[in-house]
Motif scaffolding. Structure first.
Motif, PDB file in Angstrom:
ATOM      1  N   TYR A   5     -63.643 -36.929  21.115  1.00 47.60           N
ATOM      2  CA  TYR A   5     -63.123 -35.810  20.335  1.00 47.60           C
ATOM      3  C   TYR A   5     -64.286 -34.979  19.775  1.00 47.60           C
ATOM      4  N   LEU A   9     -65.500 -31.048  20.851  1.00 41.77           N
ATOM      5  CA  LEU A   9     -65.713 -29.971  19.883  1.00 41.77           C
ATOM      6  C   LEU A   9     -67.173 -29.515  19.850  1.00 41.77           C
ATOM      7  N   VAL A  24     -61.354 -23.804  15.087  1.00 44.23           N
ATOM      8  CA  VAL A  24     -61.686 -24.952  14.238  1.00 44.23           C
ATOM      9  C   VAL A  24     -61.759 -24.498  12.789  1.00 44.23           C
ATOM     10  N   LYS A  66     -54.993 -24.526  14.243  1.00 45.49           N
ATOM     11  CA  LYS A  66     -56.420 -24.818  14.406  1.00 45.49           C
ATOM     12  C   LYS A  66     -56.673 -26.320  14.303  1.00 45.49           C
ATOM     13  N   THR A  67     -57.811 -26.729  14.846  1.00 47.95           N
ATOM     14  CA  THR A  67     -58.254 -28.112  14.700  1.00 47.95           C
ATOM     15  C   THR A  67     -58.872 -28.252  13.316  1.00 47.95           C
TER      16      THR A  67
END
Length: 174
Positions: A5, A9, A24, A66-67
């Motif tokens: 993960y 990113l 993000v 969003k993350t």
């Protein structure tokens, strides 16, 4: 895994910083603890849980797509990305290169047509040479950034086969 993960990113941060900024977000420092599924579905949630659910519902209306990263995760990704750019060779490869180049080719295998694909992280013209350089960003879990452990990752994840595939596909198309 969490390492994958963070790697995904970091990949986005290093190769597509504008997309990273759009996709993000840092978890707000004043946010209440995010309620668990059990708390959300409780028959009689506490007043504190009700307030937290409401807060996160409101915040998610604007940011839910969003993350969401913790400060630790954001710092880790920023540190890795900055570390990449501190390496003169890596910084040179990123400067003026094409990034995230998708390649597609149909090949014939035993009379069947098979559509193949690959996605190159970085492709740039090599200075002074009549060739291009293909580069791939890889991250490792904390504490594993040493040559012997990374050699194990190369074998475990098939990076050598991936590199050969990308080079063959790129050469076939160019």
């Amino acid at each position: 895994t969490h390492a994958q993960y963070i790697g995904t990113l970091t990949h986005l941060s290093a190769l597509e910083p504008d997309e990273y900024a759009k996709r993000v977000i840092l978890s707000p420092s004043d946010a209440p603890r995010k309620p668990t599924a059990a708390q959300v579905n409780a028959k009689k949630p506490s007043d504190e849980t009700i307030a937290a659910i409401k807060w996160w519902e409101e915040w998610s209306k604007e940011n839910g797509h969003k993350t969401i990263l913790s400060q630790d995760e954001m710092d880790q990704i920023t540190g890795i990305t900055e570390g990449i750019l501190l390496n003169p060779d890596a910084a040179e490869l990123l400067r003026g290169s094409r990034k995230e180049l998708a390649l597609f080719k149909t090949i014939s295998v035993d009379g069947q047509q098979i559509r193949t694909k690959g996605k190159l992280d970085i492709i740039c013209d090599s200075k002074g040479l009549n060739s291009s350089v293909i580069a791939d960003i890889k991250t490792v879990d904390r504490g594993y950034a040493n040559p012997s452990v990374f050699a194990f990752s190369i074998q475990k994840w098939g990076y050598a086969q991936q590199a050969a595939w990308y080079i063959d596909l790129f050469n076939a198309l160019t």
